[in-house]
Design a protein around this motif. Structure first.
Motif, PDB file in Angstrom:
ATOM      1  N   MET A  81     -14.847  -3.162   4.512  1.00 45.93           N
ATOM      2  CA  MET A  81     -13.492  -2.725   4.161  1.00 45.93           C
ATOM      3  C   MET A  81     -12.983  -3.495   2.955  1.00 45.93           C
ATOM      4  O   MET A  81     -12.398  -2.931   2.026  1.00 45.93           O
ATOM      5  CB  MET A  81     -12.558  -2.917   5.355  1.00 45.93           C
ATOM      6  N   LEU A  82     -13.187  -4.834   2.949  1.00 49.66           N
ATOM      7  CA  LEU A  82     -12.734  -5.646   1.822  1.00 49.66           C
ATOM      8  C   LEU A  82     -13.484  -5.271   0.552  1.00 49.66           C
ATOM      9  O   LEU A  82     -12.920  -5.299  -0.542  1.00 49.66           O
ATOM     10  CB  LEU A  82     -12.929  -7.126   2.150  1.00 49.66           C
ATOM     11  N   THR A  83     -14.775  -4.913   0.694  1.00 51.55           N
ATOM     12  CA  THR A  83     -15.551  -4.486  -0.468  1.00 51.55           C
ATOM     13  C   THR A  83     -14.988  -3.207  -1.066  1.00 51.55           C
ATOM     14  O   THR A  83     -14.931  -3.052  -2.301  1.00 51.55           O
ATOM     15  CB  THR A  83     -17.023  -4.270  -0.059  1.00 51.55           C
ATOM     16  N   ALA A  84     -14.555  -2.289  -0.195  1.00 54.78           N
ATOM     17  CA  ALA A  84     -13.978  -1.034  -0.687  1.00 54.78           C
ATOM     18  C   ALA A  84     -12.705  -1.292  -1.481  1.00 54.78           C
ATOM     19  O   ALA A  84     -12.487  -0.696  -2.549  1.00 54.78           O
ATOM     20  CB  ALA A  84     -13.693  -0.101   0.495  1.00 54.78           C
ATOM     21  N   PHE A  85     -11.826  -2.187  -0.996  1.00 53.26           N
ATOM     22  CA  PHE A  85     -10.596  -2.498  -1.716  1.00 53.26           C
ATOM     23  C   PHE A  85     -10.905  -3.203  -3.037  1.00 53.26           C
ATOM     24  O   PHE A  85     -10.245  -2.960  -4.054  1.00 53.26           O
ATOM     25  CB  PHE A  85      -9.683  -3.357  -0.852  1.00 53.26           C
ATOM     26  N   ALA A  86     -11.905  -4.096  -3.043  1.00 53.93           N
ATOM     27  CA  ALA A  86     -12.273  -4.791  -4.281  1.00 53.93           C
ATOM     28  C   ALA A  86     -12.788  -3.806  -5.327  1.00 53.93           C
ATOM     29  O   ALA A  86     -12.423  -3.886  -6.511  1.00 53.93           O
ATOM     30  CB  ALA A  86     -13.320  -5.861  -3.980  1.00 53.93           C
ATOM     31  N   ARG A  87     -13.615  -2.858  -4.894  1.00 54.72           N
ATOM     32  CA  ARG A  87     -14.108  -1.840  -5.816  1.00 54.72           C
ATOM     33  C   ARG A  87     -12.994  -0.920  -6.285  1.00 54.72           C
ATOM     34  O   ARG A  87     -13.004  -0.433  -7.418  1.00 54.72           O
ATOM     35  CB  ARG A  87     -15.213  -1.028  -5.157  1.00 54.72           C
ATOM     36  N   ALA A  88     -12.006  -0.670  -5.408  1.00 50.90           N
ATOM     37  CA  ALA A  88     -10.885   0.196  -5.792  1.00 50.90           C
ATOM     38  C   ALA A  88     -10.058  -0.439  -6.902  1.00 50.90           C
ATOM     39  O   ALA A  88      -9.589   0.253  -7.819  1.00 50.90           O
ATOM     40  CB  ALA A  88     -10.017   0.488  -4.574  1.00 50.90           C
ATOM     41  N   PHE A  89      -9.861  -1.759  -6.852  1.00 47.49           N
ATOM     42  CA  PHE A  89      -9.082  -2.433  -7.884  1.00 47.49           C
ATOM     43  C   PHE A  89      -9.822  -2.468  -9.221  1.00 47.49           C
ATOM     44  O   PHE A  89      -9.202  -2.641 -10.265  1.00 47.49           O
ATOM     45  CB  PHE A  89      -8.728  -3.858  -7.441  1.00 47.49           C
ATOM     46  N   LYS A  90     -11.140  -2.324  -9.186  1.00 51.22           N
ATOM     47  CA  LYS A  90     -11.906  -2.301 -10.421  1.00 51.22           C
ATOM     48  C   LYS A  90     -11.889  -0.933 -11.086  1.00 51.22           C
ATOM     49  O   LYS A  90     -12.263  -0.800 -12.246  1.00 51.22           O
ATOM     50  CB  LYS A  90     -13.351  -2.715 -10.140  1.00 51.22           C
ATOM     51  N   THR A  91     -11.462   0.096 -10.330  1.00 47.02           N
ATOM     52  CA  THR A  91     -11.376   1.458 -10.873  1.00 47.02           C
ATOM     53  C   THR A  91      -9.963   1.699 -11.391  1.00 47.02           C
ATOM     54  O   THR A  91      -8.998   1.579 -10.622  1.00 47.02           O
ATOM     55  CB  THR A  91     -11.723   2.495  -9.789  1.00 47.02           C
ATOM     56  N   PRO A  92      -9.769   2.012 -12.680  1.00 46.43           N
ATOM     57  CA  PRO A  92      -8.407   2.081 -13.256  1.00 46.43           C
ATOM     58  C   PRO A  92      -7.471   3.055 -12.550  1.00 46.43           C
ATOM     59  O   PRO A  92      -6.330   2.702 -12.230  1.00 46.43           O
ATOM     60  CB  PRO A  92      -8.671   2.501 -14.715  1.00 46.43           C
ATOM     61  N   ASP A  93      -7.925   4.296 -12.306  1.00 47.60           N
ATOM     62  CA  ASP A  93      -7.009   5.273 -11.708  1.00 47.60           C
ATOM     63  C   ASP A  93      -6.691   4.932 -10.256  1.00 47.60           C
ATOM     64  O   ASP A  93      -5.549   5.108  -9.800  1.00 47.60           O
ATOM     65  CB  ASP A  93      -7.590   6.681 -11.803  1.00 47.60           C
ATOM     66  N   LEU A  94      -7.660   4.418  -9.511  1.00 49.10           N
ATOM     67  CA  LEU A  94      -7.375   4.002  -8.135  1.00 49.10           C
ATOM     68  C   LEU A  94      -6.465   2.781  -8.107  1.00 49.10           C
ATOM     69  O   LEU A  94      -5.594   2.658  -7.236  1.00 49.10           O
ATOM     70  CB  LEU A  94      -8.681   3.692  -7.401  1.00 49.10           C
ATOM     71  N   ARG A  95      -6.666   1.867  -9.052  1.00 57.72           N
ATOM     72  CA  ARG A  95      -5.787   0.695  -9.130  1.00 57.72           C
ATOM     73  C   ARG A  95      -4.348   1.121  -9.408  1.00 57.72           C
ATOM     74  O   ARG A  95      -3.399   0.577  -8.830  1.00 57.72           O
ATOM     75  CB  ARG A  95      -6.288  -0.255 -10.221  1.00 57.72           C
ATOM     76  N   LYS A  96      -4.178   2.124 -10.255  1.00 59.35           N
ATOM     77  CA  LYS A  96      -2.840   2.628 -10.545  1.00 59.35           C
ATOM     78  C   LYS A  96      -2.216   3.255  -9.291  1.00 59.35           C
ATOM     79  O   LYS A  96      -1.026   3.058  -9.013  1.00 59.35           O
ATOM     80  CB  LYS A  96      -2.923   3.660 -11.672  1.00 59.35           C
ATOM     81  N   LYS A  97      -3.030   3.987  -8.529  1.00 59.07           N
ATOM     82  CA  LYS A  97      -2.510   4.596  -7.295  1.00 59.07           C
ATOM     83  C   LYS A  97      -2.124   3.538  -6.268  1.00 59.07           C
ATOM     84  O   LYS A  97      -1.106   3.673  -5.576  1.00 59.07           O
ATOM     85  CB  LYS A  97      -3.570   5.533  -6.700  1.00 59.07           C
ATOM     86  N   ILE A  98      -2.917   2.470  -6.170  1.00 56.97           N
ATOM     87  CA  ILE A  98      -2.608   1.404  -5.206  1.00 56.97           C
ATOM     88  C   ILE A  98      -1.316   0.699  -5.584  1.00 56.97           C
ATOM     89  O   ILE A  98      -0.450   0.444  -4.724  1.00 56.97           O
ATOM     90  CB  ILE A  98      -3.786   0.419  -5.111  1.00 56.97           C
ATOM     91  N   PHE A  99      -1.134   0.396  -6.873  1.00 50.66           N
ATOM     92  CA  PHE A  99       0.097  -0.275  -7.305  1.00 50.66           C
ATOM     93  C   PHE A  99       1.311   0.639  -7.148  1.00 50.66           C
ATOM     94  O   PHE A  99       2.412   0.181  -6.815  1.00 50.66           O
ATOM     95  CB  PHE A  99      -0.035  -0.742  -8.758  1.00 50.66           C
ATOM     96  N   PHE A 100       1.119   1.945  -7.372  1.00 46.85           N
ATOM     97  CA  PHE A 100       2.216   2.891  -7.151  1.00 46.85           C
ATOM     98  C   PHE A 100       2.608   2.919  -5.679  1.00 46.85           C
ATOM     99  O   PHE A 100       3.809   2.919  -5.345  1.00 46.85           O
ATOM    100  CB  PHE A 100       1.790   4.290  -7.611  1.00 46.85           C
TER     101      PHE A 100
END
Length: 437
Positions: free
Chosen positions: A1-20
């Protein structure tokens, strides 16, 4: 699970969705601390400090609002009206043919049902807001507080209407925020807001158990509750992921010179097919008699019996009825949400069959048989999880709405698993390697 979140923050569009999504969550939490006009905030805080905010008749709704209900803020009703409206529309889909036809129309029909859910949410918000204001004016919101009568100083009609309109508008804003998370965030917006509302009560509930403890200045009770909570989380994850896979084989069909079909798949039947809805139904139904007694102010024998047996969460009668209602509503909800005959007809239409079972009516009977067999352990599991705070944690000062028990743990684990699956699916779409590297 933590690996999935770490990879998500490395992806620009997913990182934008998480911060939104995090920004929407911050706005939602700010709104749960802004009091509505016409409420004496000092009196509310005095009553909350005098009584345990998680206990009482409105404890379940207060948990879903993240503690905003008893503070009478603009988001006091929280996500509860939308949850209730969604459940009602889902039940009416089985009863009303028009709604059932809309459900089968695909995306257009789903959009119509969503619009009906919004209208019903606003109507329920008006009713619940009126009830909350009336309860606060009468002093019944905090029965044992001396300052409860001063919570609403202005008793005029205009003040009452403005308070109801403010809470209704707050519910509409919460619904809009959830849809924003669904459309522009990581998805599953309403469930995430519900998750945040429940998780917000974790620190205060855990610290209250530590302060009320007597062994090693409360640290032994604190550690024991943490261990029990971790065990329950593991148990809930195990059962929520458990499923019975019914194999389905599709026959080959020749269309022209091409062969179609011949694939194998399965129908996943979860052990807990009903989710957390039976617990919500049972809790709401048990609140109705206590609510009638509270508004009637009766001292008759029937009122005393309800207060001593149904309103008291530790009473044997309450525990037995609560457990029976959870089991009953588990079977009831599964029966209306999964139609074996419809599934069997769809399989027959597309040339699918269960190996060893004839297509049509025998397939429907087999699916119904398997579903009833796995619903029994699922319903008993729901009843036991819901009763853990009443039985195992009662000695540590916890109650039925403690975050590590009952409805809250089921929602937190369920939403967490669903959110991780959505993030992983979006990551898989963006990092699909295919056959050639």
């Amino acid at each position: 699970m933590l690996t999935a979140f770490a990879r998500a923050f490395k992806t620009p569009d997913l990182r934008k969705k998480i911060f939104f999504t995090l920004g929407i969550i911050v706005i939602y939490r700010i709104g749960t601390h802004i009091p509505i006009p016409g409420v004496d905030y000092k009196s509310v805080q005095a009553c909350i400090d005098q009584a345990n905010a998680n206990q009482g008749l409105f404890g379940l709704v207060n948990m879903f609002s993240g503690g905003a209900l008893l503070q009478i803020t603009i988001f006091a009703l929280g996500i509860m009206p939308y949850i209730t409206a969604s459940i009602i529309l889902q039940l009416l889909t089985v009863v009303i043919p028009r709604l059932e036809a809309l459900k089968k129309e695909g995306q257009t029909g789903t959009a119509k049902i969503t619009q009906y859910t919004r209208y019903l949410t606003i109507a329920l918000a008006v009713l619940q807001g009126t009830g909350l204001v009336a309860t606060a004016r009468s002093g019944s919101l905090f029965p044992n507080c001396t300052a409860a009568a001063n919570i609403v100083p202005d008793r005029s009609i205009f003040a009452t209407i403005s308070m109801v309109i403010t809470m209704t508008a707050g519910t509409a804003v919460v619904m809009w925020l959830g849809e924003l998370i669904t459309d522009r965030g990581i998805g599953n917006g309403m469930s995430i807001l519900m998750f945040i509302s429940i998780a917000a009560t974790f620190p205060s509930a855990l610290w209250a158990i530590k302060q009320s403890g007597t062994l090693a200045d409360g640290w032994i009770e604190f550690g024991t509750v943490i261990l029990v909570g971790l065990f329950m989380v593991g148990l809930v994850v195990f059962v929520e992921q458990a499923q019975r896979r019914i194999p389905v084989q599709y026959a080959k069909r020749m269309i022209g010179r091409r062969s179609y079909g011949g694939t194998s798949t399965y129908i996943p039947l979860k052990v807990n097919q009903a989710g957390v809805i039976p617990v919500i139904f049972a809790s709401s139904l048990l609140y109705i008699p206590a609510l009638i007694v509270q508004f009637s102010n009766s001292t008759a024998g029937w009122a005393s019996w309800i207060n001593g047996n149904l309103a008291d969460t530790g009473a044997p009668v309450h525990i037995a009825i609560y457990f029976f209602l959870i089991v009953f509503f588990a079977f009831f909800y599964v029966a209306i949400s999964f139609n074996p005959e419809e599934v069997a007809d769809n399989m027959k239409k597309y040339g699918g069959f269960i190996p060893g079972i004839r297509a049509g009516r025998p397939t429907a009977e087999y699916l119904s048989y398997v579903l009833n067999r796995i619903t029994w352990p699922g319903s008993l599991y729901l009843g036991l999880i819901a009763l853990v705070p009443t039985t195992a944690l009662a000695g540590f000062g916890a109650n039925q709405n403690f975050p590590f028990g009952g409805t809250s743990i089921l929602i937190i684990v369920g939403v967490g698993l669903e959110t991780v699956k959505q993030i992983e699916s979006q990551l898989q779409q963006r990092n699909y390697e295919g056959f050639l590297r």
